[in-house]
Design an enzyme around this catalytic site. Structure first.
Site, PDB file in Angstrom:
ATOM      1  N   HIS A 172     -24.126 -34.381  -4.599  1.00  0.00           N
ATOM      2  CA  HIS A 172     -24.407 -32.960  -4.786  1.00  0.00           C
ATOM      3  C   HIS A 172     -25.253 -32.404  -3.642  1.00  0.00           C
ATOM      4  CE1 HIS A 172     -22.473 -32.417  -8.696  1.00  0.00           C
ATOM      5  NE2 HIS A 172     -22.818 -33.670  -8.913  1.00  0.00           N
ATOM      6  N   ALA A 224     -11.413 -40.039 -12.217  1.00  0.00           N
ATOM      7  CA  ALA A 224     -12.403 -41.121 -12.177  1.00  0.00           C
ATOM      8  C   ALA A 224     -13.500 -40.848 -11.164  1.00  0.00           C
ATOM      9  CB  ALA A 224     -11.716 -42.445 -11.852  1.00  0.00           C
ATOM     10  N   LEU A 260     -12.969 -40.511  -7.955  1.00  0.00           N
ATOM     11  CA  LEU A 260     -12.657 -41.220  -6.716  1.00  0.00           C
ATOM     12  C   LEU A 260     -11.777 -40.359  -5.801  1.00  0.00           C
ATOM     13  CD1 LEU A 260     -12.042 -44.806  -8.192  1.00  0.00           C
ATOM     14  CD2 LEU A 260     -14.142 -43.872  -7.194  1.00  0.00           C
ATOM     15  N   SER A 261     -11.770 -39.063  -6.077  1.00  0.00           N
ATOM     16  CA  SER A 261     -11.130 -38.081  -5.198  1.00  0.00           C
ATOM     17  C   SER A 261      -9.626 -38.223  -5.078  1.00  0.00           C
ATOM     18  CB  SER A 261     -11.752 -38.120  -3.797  1.00  0.00           C
ATOM     19  OG  SER A 261     -13.049 -37.702  -3.874  1.00  0.00           O
ATOM     20  N   SER A 262      -8.981 -38.372  -6.228  1.00  0.00           N
ATOM     21  CA  SER A 262      -7.521 -38.356  -6.206  1.00  0.00           C
ATOM     22  C   SER A 262      -7.036 -37.015  -5.664  1.00  0.00           C
ATOM     23  CB  SER A 262      -6.964 -38.599  -7.605  1.00  0.00           C
ATOM     24  OG  SER A 262      -7.488 -37.674  -8.516  1.00  0.00           O
ATOM     25  N   ASP A 297     -15.252 -35.033   0.224  1.00  0.00           N
ATOM     26  CA  ASP A 297     -14.107 -35.864  -0.159  1.00  0.00           C
ATOM     27  C   ASP A 297     -12.972 -35.751   0.850  1.00  0.00           C
ATOM     28  OD1 ASP A 297     -15.764 -36.006  -2.324  1.00  0.00           O
ATOM     29  OD2 ASP A 297     -14.477 -34.848  -3.662  1.00  0.00           O
TER      30      ASP A 297
HETATM   31  C1  GLA Z   1     -17.282 -33.800  -6.132  1.00  0.00           C
HETATM   32  C2  GLA Z   1     -16.975 -32.787  -5.052  1.00  0.00           C
HETATM   33  C3  GLA Z   1     -17.732 -33.092  -3.767  1.00  0.00           C
HETATM   34  C4  GLA Z   1     -19.213 -33.316  -4.054  1.00  0.00           C
HETATM   35  C5  GLA Z   1     -19.404 -34.281  -5.227  1.00  0.00           C
HETATM   36  C6  GLA Z   1     -20.845 -34.411  -5.628  1.00  0.00           C
HETATM   37  O1  GLA Z   1     -16.778 -35.047  -5.748  1.00  0.00           O
HETATM   38  O2  GLA Z   1     -15.591 -32.782  -4.769  1.00  0.00           O
HETATM   39  O3  GLA Z   1     -17.537 -32.080  -2.828  1.00  0.00           O
HETATM   40  O4  GLA Z   1     -19.856 -32.095  -4.277  1.00  0.00           O
HETATM   41  O5  GLA Z   1     -18.666 -33.876  -6.357  1.00  0.00           O
HETATM   42  O6  GLA Z   1     -21.569 -35.039  -4.619  1.00  0.00           O
END
Ligand code: GLA
Length: 386
Positions: free
Chosen positions: A33, A121, A123-125, A170
């Protein structure tokens, strides 16, 4: 599904050979964050990949198919929707819409998506689909943007089309991650540094199996609270643009003047930026004990000050304590569910994973997934097999 299998599937479906583009998910080691506060993050790309196969069509239709979903979508490039449909295709479509704003896509395309990054999850799918799609569409137009710009336009797709006000972390690491390294990113300037991860540790990612939802209100509320903090703090520090501009010392001077919730949120962000700096140095020096301490401190701060952890995430962190080979761990990503990331000595990962599975199930009744990962490379065009 391998790249070759995806090609076969595409050829069976559309009768032509596609180009294939791949982009990974990510795990964030520390710096949570902070990205939307113009701050610092330390993620790495991981070995879960999304692949997008694409071939041009003679008309101006966009046909989107996924091997993970039944629904298929057909659009007219000249009449793309302006906002999300609430379907899997949103991330692909959002990127097409943003690219069209930059310069019209020359012709239509058939697109087949295969995603391996666990969904929901943390993990940025979504970033993986966006980045792979961006590379795919760009290849059709002959447009080659530098990777940081690709990351920016994918972020824009998610902000403006999907409606999640995410930061740049991400998409950036999905584009520019490097095997064996974490990537320390300055989210304002986009300057970055690759920090080698010592070869004797692995990243063990423990999935609470509780899905998180980023477009949900809490994420955006945290952003507003941070903006409010910047407004308040600029009474004393008129030059600041973001919490990134406030040092730990400056914050301490006026923390007591802020409303309590705003104070807690800002305290987390200001300290977390400092932790990223300290953690990058510790990692580069191979000081895993220090790195682990900083991960613990980050988790506690996300739980107590930023209030984005959950009961399951806290349990997952607590049960790792004291296990052989464990250096430290924390929740990773946006929070409210998803995964923890743990730094574990390479030879100890299997017993660690087995014990975590047992302990977590004993406490929650849920069977968690545990993934033993190493930092992977960012996005690429997969030219093999052509
Ligand atoms: C998500 C958002 C990111 C980041 C995180 C928290 O993954 O996609 O941009 O803000 O939350 O660190």
């Amino acid at each position: 599904m391998t790249s070759t299998e995806l090609r076969r599937r595409f050829e069976a479906e559309f009768g032509v050979q596609p180009k294939v583009f791949a982009a990974p998910g990510r795990v964030n080691l520390i710096g949570e964050h902070t990205d939307y506060n113009d701050g610092f993050v330390l993620p790495c790309a991981i070995g879960f990949t999304t692949r997008v196969a694409i071939a041009p069509r003679p008309d101006r239709k966009l046909l989107l198919v996924s091997d993970g979903y039944h629904d298929r979508f057909e659009f007219d490039l000249d009449r793309l929707p302006h906002a999300r449909l609430g379907a899997w295709c949103d991330y692909v479509l959002g990127v097409a819409v943003v690219l069209q704003q930059i310069g019209p896509l020359g012709h239509g395309a058939n697109v087949l998506v295969h995603g391996e990054v666990p969904i929901g999850a943390g993990l940025s799918s979504s970033a993986a689909v966006e980045v792979a799609s961006a590379l795919a569409f760009m290849s059709m137009n002959g447009a080659i943007f530098p990777m940081p710009q690709v990351a920016r336009l994918c972020q824009r797709a998610e902000n403006t089309f999907v409606g999640a006000r995410v930061g740049i972390m991400d998409q950036f690491v999905s584009c520019l991650g490097k095997a064996g390294h974490a990537l320390r990113l300055d989210c304002r300037s986009l300057d970055f540094e690759l920090v080698p991860i010592p070869a004797n540790v692995r990243l063990v990612i423990c999935n609470t199996m509780v899905k998180h939802e980023l477009a949900g209100g809490e994420y955006n509320r945290r952003r507003e609270e941070c903006d409010e903090g910047v407004r308040e703090l600029s009474n004393w520090y008129p030059g600041i643009r973001a919490l990134r501009d406030v040092s730990v010392e400056q914050f301490e001077q006026h923390a007591g003047d802020l409303p309590v919730i705003i104070r807690m949120r800002c305290q987390h962000v200001v300290d977390e930026n400092q932790r990223v700096m300290d953690a990058s140095r510790a990692l580069a020096a191979g000081d895993l004990a220090r790195f682990g301490q900083l991960m613990r401190a980050s988790h506690n701060s996300l739980r107590d000050l930023y209030a984005v952890s959950s009961e399951e995430l806290d349990i997952m962190v607590e049960i790792a304590e004291g296990l052989p080979g464990y250096w430290g761990g924390r929740m990773t990503g946006g929070g409210f569910g998803g995964c923890t990331v743990n730094l574990v000595t390479a030879g100890e990962t299997d017993p660690f994973a087995a014990e975590i599975k047992k302990r977590y199930h004993d406490k929650t009744g849920i069977h968690p997934d545990v993934y033993v990962c190493a930092a992977a490379d960012g996005a690429s065009a997969e030219l093999n097999g052509r």
